[in-house]
Design a protein around this motif. Structure first.
Motif, PDB file in Angstrom:
ATOM      1  N   LEU A  50      40.073  45.444  37.096  1.00  0.00           N
ATOM      2  CA  LEU A  50      39.312  44.739  38.124  1.00  0.00           C
ATOM      3  C   LEU A  50      40.032  43.432  38.414  1.00  0.00           C
ATOM      4  O   LEU A  50      40.175  42.602  37.505  1.00  0.00           O
TER       5      LEU A  50
ATOM      6  N   ALA B 141      38.810  39.949  37.199  1.00  0.00           N
ATOM      7  CA  ALA B 141      37.686  40.198  36.280  1.00  0.00           C
ATOM      8  C   ALA B 141      38.147  41.060  35.097  1.00  0.00           C
ATOM      9  O   ALA B 141      37.459  42.006  34.708  1.00  0.00           O
TER      10      ALA B 141
ATOM     11  N   LEU C 187      38.129  40.347  32.046  1.00  0.00           N
ATOM     12  CA  LEU C 187      37.233  40.273  30.876  1.00  0.00           C
ATOM     13  C   LEU C 187      36.063  41.253  30.997  1.00  0.00           C
ATOM     14  O   LEU C 187      35.696  41.904  30.018  1.00  0.00           O
ATOM     15  N   THR C 188      35.520  41.382  32.195  1.00  0.00           N
ATOM     16  CA  THR C 188      34.448  42.377  32.390  1.00  0.00           C
ATOM     17  C   THR C 188      35.017  43.777  32.171  1.00  0.00           C
ATOM     18  O   THR C 188      34.383  44.623  31.525  1.00  0.00           O
TER      19      THR C 188
HETATM   20  C1  LIG Z   1      32.591  30.883  37.938  1.00  0.00           C
HETATM   21  C2  LIG Z   1      33.438  31.953  37.354  1.00  0.00           C
HETATM   22  C3  LIG Z   1      32.900  33.224  37.191  1.00  0.00           C
HETATM   23  C4  LIG Z   1      33.659  34.241  36.623  1.00  0.00           C
HETATM   24  N1  LIG Z   1      33.110  35.472  36.458  1.00  0.00           N
HETATM   25  C5  LIG Z   1      33.830  36.446  35.879  1.00  0.00           C
HETATM   26  C6  LIG Z   1      33.265  37.726  35.657  1.00  0.00           C
HETATM   27  O1  LIG Z   1      32.119  38.040  36.003  1.00  0.00           O
HETATM   28  N2  LIG Z   1      34.041  38.634  35.018  1.00  0.00           N
HETATM   29  C7  LIG Z   1      35.334  38.368  34.613  1.00  0.00           C
HETATM   30  O2  LIG Z   1      35.954  39.235  34.005  1.00  0.00           O
HETATM   31  N3  LIG Z   1      35.879  37.191  34.850  1.00  0.00           N
HETATM   32  C8  LIG Z   1      35.179  36.219  35.478  1.00  0.00           C
HETATM   33  N4  LIG Z   1      35.744  35.009  35.699  1.00  0.00           N
HETATM   34  C9  LIG Z   1      37.182  34.844  35.464  1.00  0.00           C
HETATM   35  C10 LIG Z   1      37.521  34.812  33.984  1.00  0.00           C
HETATM   36  O3  LIG Z   1      37.293  33.542  33.498  1.00  0.00           O
HETATM   37  C11 LIG Z   1      38.992  35.202  33.807  1.00  0.00           C
HETATM   38  O4  LIG Z   1      39.787  34.270  34.487  1.00  0.00           O
HETATM   39  C12 LIG Z   1      39.287  36.551  34.377  1.00  0.00           C
HETATM   40  O5  LIG Z   1      38.485  37.524  33.771  1.00  0.00           O
HETATM   41  C13 LIG Z   1      40.730  36.936  34.146  1.00  0.00           C
HETATM   42  O6  LIG Z   1      40.991  38.068  34.936  1.00  0.00           O
HETATM   43  P1  LIG Z   1      42.371  38.264  35.720  1.00  0.00           P
HETATM   44  O7  LIG Z   1      43.404  38.205  34.661  1.00  0.00           O
HETATM   45  O8  LIG Z   1      42.266  39.610  36.373  1.00  0.00           O
HETATM   46  O9  LIG Z   1      42.472  37.154  36.709  1.00  0.00           O
HETATM   47  C14 LIG Z   1      35.003  33.982  36.253  1.00  0.00           C
HETATM   48  C15 LIG Z   1      35.524  32.703  36.410  1.00  0.00           C
HETATM   49  C16 LIG Z   1      34.761  31.712  36.953  1.00  0.00           C
HETATM   50  C17 LIG Z   1      35.373  30.352  37.122  1.00  0.00           C
END
Ligand SMILES: Cc1cc2nc3c(=O)[nH]c(=O)nc-3n(C[C@H](O)[C@H](O)[C@H](O)COP(=O)(O)O)c2cc1C
Length: 221
Positions: free
Chosen positions: A190, A193, A195-196
């Motif tokens: 994703l 996202a 982490l999700t």
């Molecule tokens: C306000 C906010 C909400 C976030 N919500 C999610 C989320 O629902 N799920 C998620 O995996 N990462 C979320 N993130 C981003 C994570 O902190 C993280 O940067 C991201 O999962 C890394 O994914 P990527 O390597 O694909 O960018 C959010 C970040 C912020 C600032």
């Protein structure tokens, strides 16, 4: 002769009396509404859960009576390693199993994500996935419930040669050029996202593993 005492509506005691009285009346209304509406809320929540099960099984029709359609799916109980008995659903056609719908849940980034995974009668091939409860961020983690991403799961294999689940959400895109021996078990990540997505991998692997429905699915394979 002393002045006749008049009602002073701006006095502290009267202001307090009116405001406390008004608060009491309002709280009685709110509490009564909560009690009266509770059964309706529970009924709606159950109908929503049934709709999700029908959707993950690909059985939902726009004009369908949800309760009637849901009654055509057989509920059954599976005892997992912890001793807990968990309700699963089996769609049958004339006695032949078409698919098994298993509840899955686990932590995402912000919330516990709850959903269902539909598995083909081979006990290995994914027929669908849906989450009906989560609080992941709209536009980021909530992509888990978008049709585009959910459709990537269909046809993926949960297990390889062994009985340990190999299905996983990868970071980025799944390499599909034939050089990737794990492509049949992998789903695109994703974007924004990760982490999700990692949470989804963990919870699916947990529920398809030895502590979840692994032993049950093994008997089917
Ligand atoms: C306000 C906010 C909400 C976030 N919500 C999610 C989320 O629902 N799920 C998620 O995996 N990462 C979320 N993130 C981003 C994570 O902190 C993280 O940067 C991201 O999962 C890394 O994914 P990527 O390597 O694909 O960018 C959010 C970040 C912020 C600032």
């Amino acid at each position: 002769m002393p002045d006749k005492k008049t009602f002073d509506r701006d006095s502290i005691s009267n202001t307090l009396f009116i405001s406390i009285g008004l608060s009491l009346i309002c709280s009685i209304f709110v509490a009564s509404a909560a009690v009266v509406l509770k059964p309706v809320q529970l009924k709606n929540a159950e109908e929503y859960r049934q709709r999700i099960i029908l959707e993950v099984a690909g059985l939902m029709r726009a004009d369908a009576d949800i309760a009637e359609l849901f009654a055509s799916i057989e509920a059954s109980n599976v005892e997992i390693a912890s001793g807990e008995s968990i309700e699963i659903y089996v769609e049958k056609d004339g006695g032949t199993v078409q698919q098994i719908i298993l509840p899955i849940s686990g932590p995402g980034l912000w919330s516990t994500m709850r959903g269902y995974l539909a598995v083909a009668p081979d006990g290995n091939t994914v027929k669908g996935i849906r989450f009906f409860e989560h609080a992941e961020t709209p536009g980021l983690g909530d992509q888990i419930d978008k049709e585009d991403w959910r459709s990537l799961w269909v046809g993926k294999h949960i297990y390889g040669e062994s009985n340990s689940p190999r299905i996983e959400v990868v970071r980025g895109f799944v390499l599909q050029d034939g050089s990737n021996p794990n492509a049949a078990h992998q789903i695109d990540g994703l974007s924004g996202a990760t982490l999700t997505g990692n949470g989804v991998t963990k919870l699916v692997q947990h529920w398809m593993g030895p502590e979840g429905f692994g032993p049950y699915l093994e008997t089917i394979r």
